[in-house]
Design an enzyme around this catalytic site. Structure first.
Site, PDB file in Angstrom:
ATOM      1  N   CYS A 175      -1.515  -5.392   1.953  1.00  0.00           N
ATOM      2  CA  CYS A 175      -2.487  -4.298   1.970  1.00  0.00           C
ATOM      3  C   CYS A 175      -2.534  -3.506   0.664  1.00  0.00           C
ATOM      4  O   CYS A 175      -3.608  -3.254   0.124  1.00  0.00           O
ATOM      5  CB  CYS A 175      -2.234  -3.373   3.165  1.00  0.00           C
ATOM      6  SG  CYS A 175      -0.686  -2.421   3.099  1.00  0.00           S
ATOM      7  N   HIS A 214       0.282   1.454   5.995  1.00  0.00           N
ATOM      8  CA  HIS A 214      -0.839   0.536   5.751  1.00  0.00           C
ATOM      9  C   HIS A 214      -1.941   1.310   5.024  1.00  0.00           C
ATOM     10  O   HIS A 214      -2.139   2.500   5.266  1.00  0.00           O
ATOM     11  CB  HIS A 214      -1.382  -0.028   7.065  1.00  0.00           C
ATOM     12  CG  HIS A 214      -2.483  -1.033   6.870  1.00  0.00           C
ATOM     13  ND1 HIS A 214      -2.256  -2.314   6.436  1.00  0.00           N
ATOM     14  CD2 HIS A 214      -3.838  -0.923   7.040  1.00  0.00           C
ATOM     15  CE1 HIS A 214      -3.413  -2.972   6.362  1.00  0.00           C
ATOM     16  NE2 HIS A 214      -4.393  -2.141   6.709  1.00  0.00           N
ATOM     17  N   ASN A 260      -9.617  -4.150   3.962  1.00  0.00           N
ATOM     18  CA  ASN A 260      -8.150  -4.138   3.901  1.00  0.00           C
ATOM     19  C   ASN A 260      -7.608  -5.551   4.035  1.00  0.00           C
ATOM     20  O   ASN A 260      -8.305  -6.468   4.475  1.00  0.00           O
ATOM     21  CB  ASN A 260      -7.571  -3.237   4.995  1.00  0.00           C
ATOM     22  CG  ASN A 260      -7.702  -3.819   6.388  1.00  0.00           C
ATOM     23  OD1 ASN A 260      -6.715  -3.987   7.109  1.00  0.00           O
ATOM     24  ND2 ASN A 260      -8.924  -4.136   6.815  1.00  0.00           N
TER      25      ASN A 260
END
Length: 209
Positions: free
Chosen positions: A115, A166, A178
């Protein structure tokens, strides 16, 4: 005085017989210069024969047109005052370049990406250097409320019992890009209409001015 006003004033005062230019200052990015002059970043790159969005302090950037014509400065100021559609398109173009890459924890390249590596690579295309981890990216830029989100904002989530485990990129219209470990690839997907992400949302940071 806002950056765009300073930049446009500098362009208006440049040499009367030559194309308008701007000297890069600390903190400038190709993205911010393009927004202030009302140009697409890709057009600015073509005009200056740039192969990437990386620019250096002291570099002179040609912004097109001739400063001798007073008629060119006013439309540029008007366009720069409403830059969101241009910024949205530039963010989407940069984000799309890294879509579909396989998710690999700790991955940094086309063979695999996670990520924070995804966001780092996308922002590098826009001339912004981000730190490597989601937690470090959480400490960059300035906080943005959910109601003020705009394309290019970093959005953060608690997926592992800690803040900012994240990170993704807000794309506008309730969507984010993402690198998704569950789906195993980088992708664009709903943000707040997805109960998983909505329930784990930590907040957002803005690093594109």
């Amino acid at each position: 005085m806002k950056f765009s006003h300073v930049l446009l004033t500098a362009l208006a005062l440049s040499g009367a017989a030559s194309a308008a230019t701007y000297t890069v200052r600390p903190g400038d990015t190709l993205y911010s210069i393009a927004r202030a002059t009302g140009m697409e970043p890709s057009a600015l790159m073509r005009l200056n024969n740039l192969s990437s969005t990386t620019i250096n302090v002291g570099q002179r950037i040609t912004t097109g047109g001739s400063s001798a014509s007073g008629s060119t400065s006013a439309p540029r100021a008007t366009t720069a005052a409403s830059p969101v559609p241009r910024g949205n398109g530039f963010v989407r173009s940069a984000a799309t370049r890294y879509l579909g890459i396989r998710y690999v924890l700790g991955g940094n390249g086309n063979g695999g990406i996670d990520c924070s590596s995804y966001t780092m690579n996308v922002f590098r295309q826009m001339g912004v250097n981000l730190p490597r981890t989601a937690a470090s990216q959480w400490r960059t830029g300035s906080p943005v409320s959910r109601r003020d989100l705009r394309a290019g904002d970093l959005v953060f989530f608690n997926t592992m019992g800690r803040t900012a485990s994240h990170v993704g990129i807000y794309m506008g219209d309730g969507m984010m890009a993402n690198a998704n470990s569950y789906h195993g690839r980088s992708m664009i997907e709903p943000l707040f209409s997805n109960s998983y992400w909505a329930s784990r949302y930590n907040g957002a940071r803005r690093v594109l001015n």
